[in-house]
Design a protein around this motif. Structure first.
Motif, PDB file in Angstrom:
ATOM      1  N   ALA A 154       0.811  -1.216   0.000  1.00 56.38           N
ATOM      2  CA  ALA A 154       0.000   0.000   0.000  1.00 56.38           C
ATOM      3  C   ALA A 154       0.848   1.271   0.000  1.00 56.38           C
ATOM      4  CB  ALA A 154      -0.944  -0.006   1.205  1.00 56.38           C
ATOM      5  N   GLU A 155       1.915   1.288   0.792  1.00 55.66           N
ATOM      6  CA  GLU A 155       2.727   2.500   0.917  1.00 55.66           C
ATOM      7  C   GLU A 155       3.340   2.900  -0.420  1.00 55.66           C
ATOM      8  OE1 GLU A 155       2.525  -0.583   3.085  1.00 55.66           O
ATOM      9  OE2 GLU A 155       4.683  -0.459   2.682  1.00 55.66           O
ATOM     10  N   ALA A 156       3.649   1.902  -1.243  1.00 53.85           N
ATOM     11  CA  ALA A 156       4.370   2.184  -2.477  1.00 53.85           C
ATOM     12  C   ALA A 156       3.441   2.393  -3.666  1.00 53.85           C
ATOM     13  CB  ALA A 156       5.340   1.047  -2.781  1.00 53.85           C
ATOM     14  N   ALA A 157       2.150   2.201  -3.457  1.00 51.60           N
ATOM     15  CA  ALA A 157       1.227   2.140  -4.590  1.00 51.60           C
ATOM     16  C   ALA A 157       1.126   3.455  -5.358  1.00 51.60           C
ATOM     17  CB  ALA A 157      -0.155   1.701  -4.114  1.00 51.60           C
ATOM     18  N   GLN A 158       0.918   4.540  -4.635  1.00 47.02           N
ATOM     19  CA  GLN A 158       0.718   5.818  -5.320  1.00 47.02           C
ATOM     20  C   GLN A 158       1.928   6.178  -6.185  1.00 47.02           C
ATOM     21  OE1 GLN A 158      -1.990   7.823  -5.478  1.00 47.02           O
ATOM     22  NE2 GLN A 158      -0.870   9.170  -6.844  1.00 47.02           N
ATOM     23  N   ALA A 159       3.114   6.048  -5.614  1.00 52.32           N
ATOM     24  CA  ALA A 159       4.322   6.395  -6.368  1.00 52.32           C
ATOM     25  C   ALA A 159       4.469   5.496  -7.593  1.00 52.32           C
ATOM     26  CB  ALA A 159       5.551   6.271  -5.464  1.00 52.32           C
ATOM     27  N   ALA A 160       4.250   4.208  -7.403  1.00 53.48           N
ATOM     28  CA  ALA A 160       4.390   3.277  -8.523  1.00 53.48           C
ATOM     29  C   ALA A 160       3.367   3.594  -9.607  1.00 53.48           C
ATOM     30  CB  ALA A 160       4.220   1.838  -8.027  1.00 53.48           C
ATOM     31  N   ALA A 161       2.153   3.933  -9.182  1.00 52.50           N
ATOM     32  CA  ALA A 161       1.106   4.244 -10.148  1.00 52.50           C
ATOM     33  C   ALA A 161       1.487   5.468 -10.978  1.00 52.50           C
ATOM     34  CB  ALA A 161      -0.218   4.475  -9.437  1.00 52.50           C
ATOM     35  N   GLU A 162       2.063   6.448 -10.299  1.00 49.13           N
ATOM     36  CA  GLU A 162       2.459   7.654 -11.036  1.00 49.13           C
ATOM     37  C   GLU A 162       3.564   7.360 -12.034  1.00 49.13           C
ATOM     38  OE1 GLU A 162       3.337  10.500  -8.017  1.00 49.13           O
ATOM     39  OE2 GLU A 162       1.255  10.657  -7.375  1.00 49.13           O
ATOM     40  N   LYS A 163       4.493   6.486 -11.644  1.00 47.32           N
ATOM     41  CA  LYS A 163       5.537   6.098 -12.585  1.00 47.32           C
ATOM     42  C   LYS A 163       4.933   5.402 -13.808  1.00 47.32           C
ATOM     43  CE  LYS A 163       9.468   4.174 -11.330  1.00 47.32           C
ATOM     44  NZ  LYS A 163      10.426   3.292 -10.585  1.00 47.32           N
ATOM     45  N   CYS A 164       3.978   4.531 -13.565  1.00 46.12           N
ATOM     46  CA  CYS A 164       3.316   3.838 -14.668  1.00 46.12           C
ATOM     47  C   CYS A 164       2.657   4.848 -15.593  1.00 46.12           C
ATOM     48  CB  CYS A 164       2.254   2.880 -14.142  1.00 46.12           C
ATOM     49  SG  CYS A 164       2.910   1.444 -13.292  1.00 46.12           S
ATOM     50  N   ALA A 165       1.895   5.741 -14.987  1.00 45.59           N
ATOM     51  CA  ALA A 165       1.142   6.711 -15.781  1.00 45.59           C
ATOM     52  C   ALA A 165       2.088   7.569 -16.617  1.00 45.59           C
ATOM     53  CB  ALA A 165       0.288   7.588 -14.869  1.00 45.59           C
ATOM     54  N   ALA A 166       3.166   7.999 -15.984  1.00 49.63           N
ATOM     55  CA  ALA A 166       4.119   8.848 -16.703  1.00 49.63           C
ATOM     56  C   ALA A 166       4.749   8.096 -17.865  1.00 49.63           C
ATOM     57  CB  ALA A 166       5.200   9.340 -15.740  1.00 49.63           C
ATOM     58  N   ALA A 167       4.906   6.791 -17.701  1.00 46.79           N
ATOM     59  CA  ALA A 167       5.561   6.003 -18.752  1.00 46.79           C
ATOM     60  C   ALA A 167       4.619   5.672 -19.898  1.00 46.79           C
ATOM     61  CB  ALA A 167       6.136   4.720 -18.162  1.00 46.79           C
ATOM     62  N   GLY A 168       3.329   5.967 -19.717  1.00 46.75           N
ATOM     63  CA  GLY A 168       2.414   5.753 -20.832  1.00 46.75           C
ATOM     64  C   GLY A 168       1.346   4.702 -20.614  1.00 46.75           C
ATOM     65  N   VAL A 169       1.320   4.106 -19.416  1.00 40.47           N
ATOM     66  CA  VAL A 169       0.263   3.143 -19.132  1.00 40.47           C
ATOM     67  C   VAL A 169      -1.083   3.861 -19.120  1.00 40.47           C
ATOM     68  CG1 VAL A 169      -0.759   1.898 -17.196  1.00 40.47           C
ATOM     69  CG2 VAL A 169       1.553   1.351 -17.938  1.00 40.47           C
ATOM     70  N   ARG A 170      -2.122   3.210 -19.657  1.00 39.64           N
ATOM     71  CA  ARG A 170      -3.414   3.889 -19.759  1.00 39.64           C
ATOM     72  C   ARG A 170      -4.481   3.279 -18.862  1.00 39.64           C
ATOM     73  NH1 ARG A 170      -4.986   2.965 -24.924  1.00 39.64           N
ATOM     74  NH2 ARG A 170      -6.853   4.152 -24.469  1.00 39.64           N
ATOM     75  N   GLY A 171      -4.182   2.132 -18.278  1.00 43.06           N
ATOM     76  CA  GLY A 171      -5.130   1.520 -17.365  1.00 43.06           C
ATOM     77  C   GLY A 171      -4.392   0.785 -16.258  1.00 43.06           C
ATOM     78  N   ILE A 172      -4.935   0.860 -15.041  1.00 42.49           N
ATOM     79  CA  ILE A 172      -4.281   0.216 -13.912  1.00 42.49           C
ATOM     80  C   ILE A 172      -5.266  -0.662 -13.164  1.00 42.49           C
ATOM     81  CG2 ILE A 172      -3.198   0.615 -11.654  1.00 42.49           C
ATOM     82  CD1 ILE A 172      -1.896   3.077 -12.737  1.00 42.49           C
ATOM     83  N   LEU A 173      -4.893  -1.918 -12.958  1.00 43.98           N
ATOM     84  CA  LEU A 173      -5.636  -2.785 -12.070  1.00 43.98           C
ATOM     85  C   LEU A 173      -4.945  -2.716 -10.728  1.00 43.98           C
ATOM     86  CD1 LEU A 173      -6.699  -6.293 -13.430  1.00 43.98           C
ATOM     87  CD2 LEU A 173      -8.114  -4.414 -12.643  1.00 43.98           C
ATOM     88  N   ASN A 174      -5.585  -2.082  -9.784  1.00 40.06           N
ATOM     89  CA  ASN A 174      -4.940  -1.802  -8.505  1.00 40.06           C
ATOM     90  C   ASN A 174      -5.320  -2.823  -7.431  1.00 40.06           C
ATOM     91  OD1 ASN A 174      -3.690  -0.516  -6.315  1.00 40.06           O
ATOM     92  ND2 ASN A 174      -5.539   0.674  -5.895  1.00 40.06           N
ATOM     93  N   PHE A 175      -4.344  -3.621  -7.023  1.00 35.19           N
ATOM     94  CA  PHE A 175      -4.592  -4.607  -5.982  1.00 35.19           C
ATOM     95  C   PHE A 175      -4.199  -4.087  -4.602  1.00 35.19           C
ATOM     96  CE2 PHE A 175      -4.438  -7.034  -9.838  1.00 35.19           C
ATOM     97  CZ  PHE A 175      -5.332  -8.061  -9.640  1.00 35.19           C
ATOM     98  N   ALA A 176      -3.631  -2.906  -4.549  1.00 36.88           N
ATOM     99  CA  ALA A 176      -3.219  -2.349  -3.265  1.00 36.88           C
ATOM    100  C   ALA A 176      -4.404  -1.638  -2.610  1.00 36.88           C
ATOM    101  CB  ALA A 176      -2.078  -1.369  -3.463  1.00 36.88           C
TER     102      ALA A 176
END
Lengths: 211, 211
Positions: free
Chosen positions: A159-181
């Motif tokens: 959970a602690e790392a989720a937001q940061a990781a999600a932002e990295k994904c988004a910045a890299a071009g990911v368009r959808g996230i399945l969030n298990f955190a």
DNA sequence: TTTTGTGAAGCGCTTCACAGCT
DNA sequence: AGCTGTGAAGCGCTTCACAAAA
């Protein structure tokens, strides 16, 4: 009226498609009637027919015959209408218990999703784990995601790392996230997020269980 | 009008409740207005107010004041309306990668769910794994489930074993199943089944991602 | 001015009913 | 008889608009 599919209609078509795929490869090559579909997925036959009638291209004539619907014909139509007629690459971010459970995942049905990479900040895990897809240390995320054109990320980090990781994904071009955190993610609007959080699933189940 | 909550209203209230819980324990003790809620969960403020107004007991007067809604008061009301005001026991069936990921799961929020047991047909796993809940070999499922009054099962077994395991759960008295196995379960109607299947989640996400 | 609460209007989805066809 | 396809009716949810209160 082609072009207009309500949220609920899309959900029904998704279920219908799954059912048709099962039906098709379970031997019986024949057609499926709306009455049969009603018994198998639970929605009223009229509604199912209306949904299907929305799939028709302009002037292509009938989709079904008076014998019913041909799965071989109907499934591709549904896929097209739902935007599932294109292969998409996805990656797994975070290779803990949950992430490593998904890293060997190969959808049994015709794969419209391709596992293209796995990431973890722990280099040991990256080297030790075996997977059908290549695994990378976390610092290579941005590069790998954009190089391979990965569109979807399975977020399996703590959970602690989720937001940061999600932002990295988004910045890299990911368009959808399945969030298990178990945290709500705050991301720019054009990124679709779908949460798969155990407590919510349990609650939703309990609500349906009524009293 | 109390008593009538649409499917979508229940879903919105579930989200609202989650948000309120976060809000409450994030320090700020104050009230939450429908306008704030709109920004946090995305639904129109009018809809949120209508939903909340359905919670009111007969003649209990106002739920919110003109300062907004008090989470301490509202959350219990929502829980009662959704049937989440009672503690429920659940178990994990199948302790492979996915199952063992959930066996140490303790919901961070006030636990309205209690992990009461884990099962696996492989006796080694049962003895080796560490968990906060007791683990049993599969043949004790029926006995343990009924003895402890377990209501919900997380089905984490391989696809081939899912139907049989589900039937054992149902026979033992389980009333809801969270099915992580990629098969449709056929069970008596009074058992609620909720599927958490990766391919479906991916598809649903892709559909929302539009083009 | 902000808020909640609520009857009424508006609108979209589902359901009905029937035509056309096998 | 069965089936699909579809305009139209029906109904339920959302949205609007406004009263009442702080």
């Amino acid at each position: 009226m082609p072009g207009t599919l309500s949220e609920s209609a899309r959900e029904r078509l998704l279920q219908l498609m799954r059912m048709l795929e099962k039906f098709a490869l379970s031997g019986e090559g024949g057609a499926v009637t709306s009455t049969q579909a009603e018994q198998l997925i639970g929605w009223p036959r009229d509604t199912i027919r209306k949904d299907i009638s929305c799939l028709g291209g302009p002037g292509e004539g009938a989709i079904g015959s008076s014998a019913g619907y041909d799965p071989e014909l109907l499934v591709p139509l549904i896929k097209r209408a739902l935007g599932l007629d294109r292969r998409r690459k996805f990656c797994v971010v975070g290779l803990g218990r949950l992430g490593s459970a998904y890293i060997n995942f190969a959808p049994p049905e015709l794969a419209e999703f391709e596992l293209a990479a796995g990431f973890d900040s722990n280099v040991n895990r990256v080297e030790i784990l075996k997977a059908t897809a290549p695994l990378y240390p976390a610092y290579k995320m941005a590069e790998v995601i954009s190089r391979f054109g990965i569109e979807i990320a399975l977020l399996c980090v703590p959970a602690e790392a989720a937001q940061a990781a999600a932002e990295k994904c988004a910045a890299a071009g990911v368009r959808g996230i399945l969030n298990f955190a178990p945290v709500a993610l705050w991301l720019p609007g054009e990124i679709e997020v779908r949460n798969v959080y155990l407590t919510d699933e349990l609650r939703a189940l309990a609500v349906k269980m009524k009293n």
